[in-house]
Structures are given as structure tokens and as C-alpha cells.
Write a protein that holds these residues in place. Structure first.
Motif, PDB file in Angstrom:
ATOM      1  N   ALA A   1     -47.610 -16.387  27.545  1.00  0.00           N
ATOM      2  CA  ALA A   1     -48.409 -15.976  26.392  1.00  0.00           C
ATOM      3  C   ALA A   1     -49.350 -17.088  25.959  1.00  0.00           C
ATOM      4  CB  ALA A   1     -47.486 -15.582  25.237  1.00  0.00           C
ATOM      5  N   VAL A   2     -48.850 -18.325  25.966  1.00  0.00           N
ATOM      6  CA  VAL A   2     -49.696 -19.454  25.560  1.00  0.00           C
ATOM      7  C   VAL A   2     -50.883 -19.581  26.506  1.00  0.00           C
ATOM      8  CG1 VAL A   2     -49.807 -21.966  25.408  1.00  0.00           C
ATOM      9  CG2 VAL A   2     -47.893 -20.750  24.388  1.00  0.00           C
ATOM     10  N   THR A   3     -50.619 -19.486  27.803  1.00  0.00           N
ATOM     11  CA  THR A   3     -51.700 -19.605  28.777  1.00  0.00           C
ATOM     12  C   THR A   3     -52.730 -18.496  28.571  1.00  0.00           C
ATOM     13  OG1 THR A   3     -49.988 -20.355  30.284  1.00  0.00           O
ATOM     14  CG2 THR A   3     -52.166 -19.992  31.217  1.00  0.00           C
ATOM     15  N   PHE A   4     -52.232 -17.284  28.335  1.00  0.00           N
ATOM     16  CA  PHE A   4     -53.142 -16.167  28.081  1.00  0.00           C
ATOM     17  C   PHE A   4     -53.990 -16.443  26.843  1.00  0.00           C
ATOM     18  CE2 PHE A   4     -53.809 -12.045  25.869  1.00  0.00           C
ATOM     19  CZ  PHE A   4     -54.714 -11.507  26.767  1.00  0.00           C
TER      20      PHE A   4
ATOM     21  N   ILE B   1     -52.994 -24.061  35.219  1.00  0.00           N
ATOM     22  CA  ILE B   1     -51.723 -24.626  35.686  1.00  0.00           C
ATOM     23  C   ILE B   1     -51.222 -25.697  34.723  1.00  0.00           C
ATOM     24  CG2 ILE B   1     -50.671 -26.019  37.518  1.00  0.00           C
ATOM     25  CD1 ILE B   1     -52.559 -24.467  39.457  1.00  0.00           C
ATOM     26  N   ILE B   2     -52.159 -26.551  34.262  1.00  0.00           N
ATOM     27  CA  ILE B   2     -51.758 -27.618  33.331  1.00  0.00           C
ATOM     28  C   ILE B   2     -51.171 -27.022  32.048  1.00  0.00           C
ATOM     29  CG2 ILE B   2     -52.621 -29.497  31.878  1.00  0.00           C
ATOM     30  CD1 ILE B   2     -54.673 -30.065  34.091  1.00  0.00           C
ATOM     31  N   VAL B   3     -51.917 -26.057  31.481  1.00  0.00           N
ATOM     32  CA  VAL B   3     -51.461 -25.458  30.224  1.00  0.00           C
ATOM     33  C   VAL B   3     -50.108 -24.793  30.408  1.00  0.00           C
ATOM     34  CG1 VAL B   3     -51.915 -23.646  28.523  1.00  0.00           C
ATOM     35  CG2 VAL B   3     -53.768 -25.127  29.301  1.00  0.00           C
ATOM     36  N   PHE B   4     -49.970 -24.023  31.498  1.00  0.00           N
ATOM     37  CA  PHE B   4     -48.725 -23.304  31.742  1.00  0.00           C
ATOM     38  C   PHE B   4     -47.557 -24.284  31.885  1.00  0.00           C
ATOM     39  CE2 PHE B   4     -45.606 -21.373  34.608  1.00  0.00           C
ATOM     40  CZ  PHE B   4     -45.309 -20.226  33.878  1.00  0.00           C
ATOM     41  N   THR B   5     -47.778 -25.336  32.694  1.00  0.00           N
ATOM     42  CA  THR B   5     -46.694 -26.293  32.922  1.00  0.00           C
ATOM     43  C   THR B   5     -46.301 -26.988  31.627  1.00  0.00           C
ATOM     44  OG1 THR B   5     -47.900 -26.726  34.956  1.00  0.00           O
ATOM     45  CG2 THR B   5     -45.956 -28.063  34.560  1.00  0.00           C
TER      46      THR B   5
ATOM     47  N   LEU C   1     -44.488 -24.695  29.336  1.00  0.00           N
ATOM     48  CA  LEU C   1     -43.168 -24.393  29.875  1.00  0.00           C
ATOM     49  C   LEU C   1     -42.197 -25.548  29.609  1.00  0.00           C
ATOM     50  CD1 LEU C   1     -41.654 -22.201  31.443  1.00  0.00           C
ATOM     51  CD2 LEU C   1     -42.182 -23.438  33.543  1.00  0.00           C
ATOM     52  N   VAL C   2     -42.695 -26.766  29.837  1.00  0.00           N
ATOM     53  CA  VAL C   2     -41.847 -27.941  29.610  1.00  0.00           C
ATOM     54  C   VAL C   2     -41.412 -28.009  28.147  1.00  0.00           C
ATOM     55  CG1 VAL C   2     -41.824 -30.458  29.521  1.00  0.00           C
ATOM     56  CG2 VAL C   2     -42.731 -29.286  31.536  1.00  0.00           C
ATOM     57  N   VAL C   3     -42.410 -27.850  27.272  1.00  0.00           N
ATOM     58  CA  VAL C   3     -42.097 -27.918  25.838  1.00  0.00           C
ATOM     59  C   VAL C   3     -41.114 -26.820  25.447  1.00  0.00           C
ATOM     60  CG1 VAL C   3     -43.058 -27.669  23.514  1.00  0.00           C
ATOM     61  CG2 VAL C   3     -44.252 -29.039  25.238  1.00  0.00           C
ATOM     62  N   ALA C   4     -41.393 -25.588  25.914  1.00  0.00           N
ATOM     63  CA  ALA C   4     -40.533 -24.462  25.540  1.00  0.00           C
ATOM     64  C   ALA C   4     -39.120 -24.653  26.075  1.00  0.00           C
ATOM     65  CB  ALA C   4     -41.123 -23.158  26.058  1.00  0.00           C
ATOM     66  N   LEU C   5     -39.016 -25.167  27.298  1.00  0.00           N
ATOM     67  CA  LEU C   5     -37.688 -25.412  27.865  1.00  0.00           C
ATOM     68  C   LEU C   5     -36.949 -26.470  27.066  1.00  0.00           C
ATOM     69  CD1 LEU C   5     -38.335 -25.256  31.703  1.00  0.00           C
ATOM     70  CD2 LEU C   5     -36.807 -23.795  30.374  1.00  0.00           C
ATOM     71  N   TYR C   6     -37.688 -27.544  26.724  1.00  0.00           N
ATOM     72  CA  TYR C   6     -37.065 -28.607  25.932  1.00  0.00           C
ATOM     73  C   TYR C   6     -36.523 -28.043  24.628  1.00  0.00           C
ATOM     74  CZ  TYR C   6     -36.589 -32.447  22.696  1.00  0.00           C
ATOM     75  OH  TYR C   6     -36.095 -33.285  21.757  1.00  0.00           O
ATOM     76  N   TRP C   7     -37.380 -27.234  23.979  1.00  0.00           N
ATOM     77  CA  TRP C   7     -36.995 -26.627  22.702  1.00  0.00           C
ATOM     78  C   TRP C   7     -35.761 -25.750  22.864  1.00  0.00           C
ATOM     79  CZ3 TRP C   7     -37.475 -26.986  17.708  1.00  0.00           C
ATOM     80  CH2 TRP C   7     -37.185 -25.899  16.895  1.00  0.00           C
ATOM     81  N   GLU C   8     -35.771 -24.943  23.931  1.00  0.00           N
ATOM     82  CA  GLU C   8     -34.688 -24.010  24.181  1.00  0.00           C
ATOM     83  C   GLU C   8     -33.377 -24.759  24.429  1.00  0.00           C
ATOM     84  OE1 GLU C   8     -35.478 -20.695  24.120  1.00  0.00           O
ATOM     85  OE2 GLU C   8     -33.330 -20.254  24.202  1.00  0.00           O
TER      86      GLU C   8
END
Lengths: 271, 565
Positions: B158-161, B198-202, B205-212
């Protein structure tokens, strides 16, 4: 004893229907007075005439020495008449304390721009109002329930809150429209006691519409009976209980002789 | 159970298919296909065409997918085929009967080309069905991924979109600080490059995973152990940072985005005014644009250096403009506010139109310019510094919005707010409580009108001209929609609503033609999903949700209400 309210020959028509007909009526200062009568007798209409919801067609109503004929509800409230409603009409999405604060309107003097400039007198008045509202809340037995939404309060509490809201404006005359409707016997007894206290300790004159004959006979000094918009009887509880026209109005012609005692039961189930 | 699941898959698939068919037939797919999201990889049209299938696949399968992945996969495929079905129907009809274009102008050869991947009707239809089925199957298989990974994945998609859709904002910021050649590596004329995607997605994803995996727990832990002193210090830090960001904002986002923000703030200022009228006092005013117009015209007349104007300074004109619109509010209010509900709405609607008709009329043409409007409106200047650029106007508008926020919040929490709330709840009883109805309503009306007048004054000098067609009914509707979407009576909601309903369409110029369609869809969805608005006030939330739900939420035991006898 002087009369705080005097209605002379009040008539209210809705088209061809005469809801209140030539009604004369006086409330002595400091008394508890009741209006009774069968459903549709014009009791609530008369209330609405006093409080300015309806404009009367004929006659005059004098309150505290001034005619209130033709005045709007807010003016009449400011003169010192407060009321409750037959079907509870609280501001249901506002908290209990906010309801009481709105009721205080007649006594508040701060101007709208007060809060904008943080004027000291506005702040002091608001703080004082809040303190008083809480006192009123305690007075009607709702201690600690100030932050509850009005609609989330149990039924009996809503009735009490409505009375507190009516008292908040500092009225001289309080009109209660069936204050014990829907209450269980214990709540009814409490409310009766509460109304008596209002008069005895706070000194407010009370006009009551009530169907529960135990309440009416127990606390009123004077009772007026309406039927088809007309006053058919008036007097002390004892006199009313013996009055044949009253029994006829409630039970129908012919029942008067035999149904003396049934009056109580009948009116209770009706309510 | 089994058949029920299949039926559900087919139903959701077909419904989604009809929605996709509709977006094709109104021309959205074709129009948006010209808009790149990720340059050379993905267009907005493709997202519009295929994302619904993905979502349908996700919806059609439940959490049992982990136990029966094969069954879920099959159901996903069936859902996808059902999505494709109506669209394939369209391809067939358009191929057999090319004249359909006479009746449905948007069914163009270009659209068919998109739908069939330029492979002809038969191969194309098969390919479309395959792609739809694939997307829906992917959607179904999302359930197989454990929630802890699924959530970050969906968030970063969603963020990338969002990033690629609103690439104008980061593009303009990047242009401020980076070399043009560097910027070109990451941004196309529209959309972003694959590498940026790719940069935005990665990153997300890293931030969201960390948060999760640890961030949320850490936060809960911090919240539990925080002391009041720390809390107030944190609040101060947040306030200071947001103040600094607000002050620096126009220089970060650049001129173009500043202009968009100015537009948003103008509407936010108006919406805050209308919020007092509709949100606080509950008076539906559909002619609100009239006060905006009066503010703008008075300012234009007083400051224009053209032959219609008086050549005064902006600072002289503003108080007069605000006073004029306030007066107009009172003059309209006195007779009208005795009306209730629908009647009030109709009369104010009429008033808005009267002002618009007067402005374009020949009668007033010699004085206010008729359809030609008034040009050469003076720009304000302060301490010898002329306010001309969007960045400079940003500060003026920000000051206006902050003032409106202050006034609104103070009035709401005071006696006036209580009165408005009471008369919104029950007018008769409010009157019986000693509240003067007309005065209370008039005050709301006048303050609302004053804020609209202020917005109009700033608007006139920002645009440097006024024309009658800037003040049509649509503005009133727009402002009303802002406060409804944001949340009636909620101050942050109004600001958010202005960003959503004014900012987004400005940034998504491609949507221009479909703006009203989008509004309609958004409002319907809002009313179904969040009737209290995006950022509701506490009051509305209590009003619009079932008692039990709220009681549960607020920790109150619901008590049974005895019926009236």
C-alpha cells in the motif's frame, strides 16, 4: 397565602377541538398542587399553555404578578417556571452534567466572546456553574454519574436528571408531568418523598400531573380534575375521592355509586 | 459448507467483475492507463483493472486457507474467472458489434487493446481470464502467509502504491534539494522508476516488520512505564517539532505543492466556519458559498487597482470583508432561522444562488464587473514584504486556519457550544431551558459567515482576481462534503477532510473528470463503513454507534431500560 400562578378562563383550541375550555386555576405559593383526569383530558396541553409551547386562545395566565400570555418558552423559563416531560426529553447525547449546565442557562450571564479572550468573569462563572451542577447531581441522588451520557442512565435516573435539569435554572414553580410514570413502587415512594422535600426544604411550588393515585393523594394539598378540557372538580384529596363526577369521569356513568374503592385500582392499571 | 464457500467465491467474483466492467465503461481504465505508477512496469489503469481481482480473491477465501491451501487456490481461481467474465462479455460484444461505441463512447479500440493485451479478441480474452484468475489466486493465497508477515507485506504494498500515486509530492521535495539528473533516476514525469519502487517497498517492509516483531511491544511497554513528567515533556517536544515543520513546510515542498496546500487551507478555513454552523449548531446551510463570495468581492472591490477598485490596502479590506459577510449572515439569518431542518437547507440554497445570479447580472455589472469579474486585486504586504508567492500565502492562510481552530475550540467548550449542542439535540426543550433559539443560531450563522468571508478575502488576493464562476453551488457542496467526510463537529476531522477532498484531487489531475464520481463513491462508502467520519468528534461517535458497542468501549455496563407503561 398569595397565588404564584393564576389562570383565568384559559381556552386552547386545535381547529374545532377544544382541548382546554374556560379553565380557571390558581396555585398558592409554596404548595403542591395536582391535576388529574383521564387520558386526553387536556392536562399536558394545559402544561404546554403555561410554559409557552402553545399560545392560549382566550383567557390569561399570571405568574408571579406578571402576565405570561404570548411570551415565548425561553422568556417564561427565565421568569421562573421549569418543567419536566411526560416522555423523558433529556439531551440524550450529552452527559448528565452537561444536561444540568444547559438547565442553568437562565442564570448564566457570560457573553459568547468570554471564552475567546479568556475573560476572568466567564471562567469564574463556568467554574461556579460546574460546582453547582455537581451539587444538584448529588441532591437528586446521582452522585458520581455526571460523566455518563444521559441516554445510558437507567430509567429512574433519567427522571431524576430531568428534575435536576429543571431545578438548575432556579425556578419558583416546577411543573412535573407524570414524574413517577414507569417507576416501580420503591422508586415511586422515593420520588414522592423527593417532591415533598423540594417544597419543604427548597421552597419550590410544585404543579403535578400524575396518574398514580397513591402519589397524588399522598402529597397534594389541592387537586384539580379535568375531563374533556374542563374542570369538573377541585378540592382536597379527601373531597376528590368522594366526588361522584370524578368517579363518573374515570369509570363511566352509573358506576359512581358502587365503585368508590375501585377508583384506586382502576387508575393504577391505567397508568 | 462446501457449496456455500463456492457460492460465496462466485458471488464476490461476479460482483467485482461488474465493478471492473463499470470502470471500463466510464472510461477510467483507459484514461488512467496513460498514468504511469512505476515507469515501464505498471500503470494506474492496470491497477484499476487487476487489483479488484486480487482483493476479491482475498475476500472470497477465509482463514481456512492455511489448512486447505489447494481448495483456497481453486476458489481463488474461480473468483478470478468470475471477475473476468463480465469484462470478457464486453470484449465479445464490442468485437461483434463495433457500433456500440455510438452509445457507449468510452468503449474505444484503445480500451479493447488494453483489455486484450493487444492480442485480438480470442487470445486476449483467454489471457485476461488467466491474469484475473492468477491475481485472485494470489489474493486467496495471501491467507496462507502468517499474519505477522502478511500485515507488513500488505502495508508495504500500500505504501509503495501511495508513493507512486502521489509521486508529485516526493518529486517536488527532491527537486528542492537534489540535482535534476539524480532525481531523474527515481522519478518519471509521472510515477516512479522501478528502482525507486524497490527502495520504497524494501524500506517500508523493513520498518513494518520491525514494528510487527518488536516495535509495537516496545511502545506498549514504554506507554505503561511512562511518568507524567516524561509525558508532558514528550508532548512539548511533539508540539515544537510540529510547529517547526509547519513553519518550514512551504520551503520543503516547493512552490507547486505549496499552491495545492494553499488551496486545501482555503477550503479548510471555510469548512471550519461551516462546521460551526452544521457541526456544532446542526443547521444545514447549503448556500455557504455566498459568504465566501461576499468576502472575496468586497476585498476585490476595495483593493483592486483596476477601474472598479478603490485601491485600498489588503489589511483595510479584510476587516470590511469579514464584517460584510457577517452582516450578510445576520440579514439572512434573522428571517430564515425560524425555519427548521429541510426548509432551512432549501432557503439557504436559494440564497447562495441569488448571490451568484446577482454577481453575473447586468444590473450590477457596472459595479462589480459581471462575468468579466474584477482583476488586478492587490496583494497584501507585511513590513514591506509583498505576499505574492504560494509559499508566502501559506503563512497567511495558516494564520487564518489557526485562528479559526482557536475560535471553534474555545466556543465549543464554552457556554455557546453547550447551547448549540442542546438545540441540535432537541430544539423545543432547549427553548424551554431558557435558550433564545434565534439568537443562538444567529451567532453560529454569523461566525460561520465571518470565517467564510475571511477565506474569501484571502482567496481573492491569492488569485489576484475574482470571477463569478469561482462561486458556484459546487463549492458549498464541496465544503459540506469536507466536514461530513472528516467528521461533523470534529476540528482535526475538518482539516483531514480538506486534505482528502481538496488536496487529493489537486494532486491527481488524472481524476479530474471522475471527481464527482469519486466523491459519490467515497461518500457512500463512508456512510456504510464510517458514518461518523474519518476523524470523528467524541460526540458523533457516541451518537452514531449502537449503545452496547459504545458502552463496551467506554467500560460502562449497559443497563436495561424499562419500557414506558
Amino acid at each position: 397565602m398569595t397565588n404564584i400562578l393564576e389562570a383565568t378562563d384559559v381556552t386552547k383550541r386545535f381547529g374545532g377541538l377544544v382541548a382546554v375550555n374556560q379553565l380557571s386555576f390558581a396555585i398558592p405559593k409554596g404548595s403542591i398542587v395536582s391535576i388529574i383526569g383521564p387520558n386526553g383530558a387536556g392536562k399536558t396541553t394545559f402544561f404546554n399553555c403555561i410554559t409557552g409551547f402553545y399560545q392560549i386562545d382566550e383567557g390569561d395566565i399570571v405568574f408571579d404578578g406578571h402576565s405570561i400570555k404570548g411570551k415565548s418558552p425561553d422568556q417564561i423559563t427565565r421568569q421562573g417556571i421549569a418543567r419536566t416531560y411526560q416522555n423523558i426529553r433529556l439531551f440524550s447525547n450529552m452527559s448528565a452534567i452537561e444536561n444540568i449546565l444547559v438547565g442553568m442557562e437562565p442564570r448564566l450571564t457570560s457573553r459568547w466572546f468570554g471564552p475567546l479572550f479568556r475573560l476572568p468573569q466567564t471562567r469564574i462563572e463556568e467554574e461556579k456553574a460546574l460546582v453547582e451542577a455537581n451539587e444538584l447531581l448529588n441532591f437528586v441522588g446521582l452522585r458520581g454519574k455526571g460523566d455518563n451520557l444521559a441516554r445510558n442512565l437507567p430509567y429512574g435516573d433519567q427522571r431524576r436528571l430531568e428534575i435536576a435539569r429543571a431545578l438548575a435554572g432556579g425556578p419558583k414553580l416546577l411543573l412535573l408531568d407524570e414524574p413517577t410514570a414507569g417507576m416501580n413502587p420503591r422508586e415511586t415512594a422515593e420520588t414522592t418523598e423527593f417532591i415533598r422535600n423540594l417544597r419543604d426544604k427548597v421552597g419550590i411550588t410544585v404543579l403535578l400531573i400524575e396518574h398514580d393515585m397513591r402519589v397524588v393523594m399522598g402529597i397534594s394539598e389541592d387537586i384539580t380534575v379535568l375531563d374533556y378540557g374542563e374542570k369538573i372538580a377541585g378540592g382536597t384529596p379527601a373531597e376528590i375521592q368522594r366526588n361522584t363526577r370524578v368517579i363518573e369521569a374515570y369509570l363511566g356513568r352509573g358506576a359512581a355509586g358502587s365503585a368508590h374503592l375501585q377508583l384506586n385500582q382502576q387508575t393504577e392499571t391505567e397508568a | 459448507m462446501q457449496t456455500q464457500q463456492w457460492r460465496k467465491a462466485i458471488r464476490i467474483g461476479l460482483l467485482t467483475g461488474v465493478v471492473v466492467l463499470l470502470t471500463c465503461m466510464v472510461g477510467m481504465v483507459e484514461t488512467f492507463n496513460a498514468r504511469d505508477l512505476i515507469v515501464g512496469v505498471l500503470t494506474l489503469g492496470q491497477v484499476l483493472l487487476f487489483a479488484p481481482a486480487l482483493y476479491a480473491g482475498y475476500l472470497a477465501t477465509g482463514n481456512d486457507a492455511t489448512r486447505k491451501p489447494v481448495s483456497a487456490l481453486l476458489r481463488g481461481i474461480v473468483t478470478g474467472l468470475c471477475v473476468a467474465l463480465p469484462v470478457i462479455g464486453l470484449i465479445v460484444v464490442a468485437t461483434v458489434w463495433p457500433d456500440i461505441r455510438k452509445y457507449f463512447v468510452n468503449i474505444s479500440p484503445a480500451l479493447l487493446k488494453i483489455l486484450t493485451f493487444d492480442q485480438g479478441a480470442v487470445t486476449g480474452s483467454l489471457m485476461l481470464a488467466a491474469v484475473m484468475a492468477g491475481m485472485a489466486a494470489l489474493g486467496a493465497l495471501l491467507h496462507v502467509i502468517p499474519l505477522r508477515f502478511r500485515r507488513p507485506l500488505i502495508i508495504s504494498l500500500a505504501v509503495t502504491f501511495g508513493f507512486s500515486l502521489f509521486s508529485d509530492i516526493p518529486l517536488n521535495i527532491a527537486n528542492q534539494f537534489l540535482e535534476r539528473t539524480v532525481v531523474r533516476n527515481y522519478f518519471g514525469t509521472k510515477g516512479i522508476t522501478p528502482i525507486a519502487a524497490i527502495i520504497v517497498f524494501t524500506l517500508s517492509l523493513v520498518v513494518a516488520l520491525y514494528w510487527e516483531f518488536s516495535g509495537r511491544e516496545a511502545r506498549v511497554h514504554r506507554q505503561a512505564t511512562i511518568t507524567p513528567a516524561q509525558r508532558s515533556r514528550n508532548r512539548t517536544i511533539v508540539t515544537v517539532i510540529s510547529a517547526v515543520v509547519l513553519l518550514l513546510l512551504p520551503w520543503i515542498i516547493g512552490q507547486y505543492i505549496s499552491n495545492v496546500v494553499d488551496q486545501v487551507l482555503t477550503f479548510a478555513l471555510m469548512a471550519l466556519g461551516l462546521n460551526i454552523v452544521v457541526g456544532f449548531a446542526g443547521l444545514l446551510d447549503l448556500g455557504y458559498v455566498a459568504f465566501f463570495a461576499i468576502g472575496a468581492y468586497v476585498t476585490a472591490l476595495m483593493t483592486s487597482s483596476g477601474n472598479l477598485g478603490m485601491g485600498q490596502s489588503f489589511w483595510v479590506a479584510v476587516p470590511v470583508a469579514v464584517a460584510a459577510s457577517t452582516l450578510a449572515g445576520i440579514i439572512l439569518g434573522v428571517p430564515v432561522l425560524r425555519l427548521r431542518g429541510d426548509y432551512l437547507a432549501i432557503v439557504t440554497l436559494g440564497f447562495g444562488e441569488i448571490i451568484r445570479v446577482l454577481v453575473v447580472s447586468d444590473l450590477l455589472k457596472p459595479y462589480i464587473g459581471g462575468a468579466q469579474g474584477i482583476t488586478q486585486v492587490e496583494r497584501p504586504s507585511i513590513f514591506g514584504y509583498d505576499i505574492i508567492s504560494p509559499q508566502a500565502f501559506y503563512y497567511l492562510l495558516l494564520a487564518g486556519v489557526l485562528l479559526a481552530l482557536y475560535i471553534s475550540s474555545r466556543l465549543r467548550d464554552g457556554r455557546a457550544g453547550r447551547r448549540w449542542m442542546a438545540l441540535r439535540e432537541d430544539e423545543d426543550v432547549a427553548e424551554a431551558m431558557g435558550i433564545h433559539l434565534v439568537n443562538s443560531k444567529l451567532m453560529a450563522f454569523a461566525i460561520g459567515a465571518a470565517l467564510a468571508g475571511l477565506a474569501g478575502a484571502i482567496f481573492a488576493s491569492r488569485i489576484a482576481s475574482v470571477f463569478p464562476n469561482s462561486f458556484n453551488l459546487l463549492i458549498s457542496i464541496n465544503v459540506l462534503a469536507i466536514i461530513i467526510v472528516g467528521g461533523l463537529g470534529s476540528l482535526p476531522g475538518v482539516i483531514l477532510g480538506a486534505f482528502v477532498l481538496v488536496g487529493l484531487p489537486e494532486l491527481l489531475r488524472e481524476f479530474e473528470e471522475y471527481r464527482l464520481l469519486m466523491y459519490g463513491v467515497l461518500l457512500i462508502v463512508m456512510m456504510l463503513v464510517r458514518p461518523e467520519g474519518l476523524w470523528p468528534s467524541a460526540v458523533r461517535r457516541r451518537e452514531l454507534h449502537a449503545e452496547g458497542e459504545i458502552a463496551e468501549h467506554e467500560g460502562i455496563q449497559p443497563e436495561p431500560v424499562q419500557p414506558l407503561m
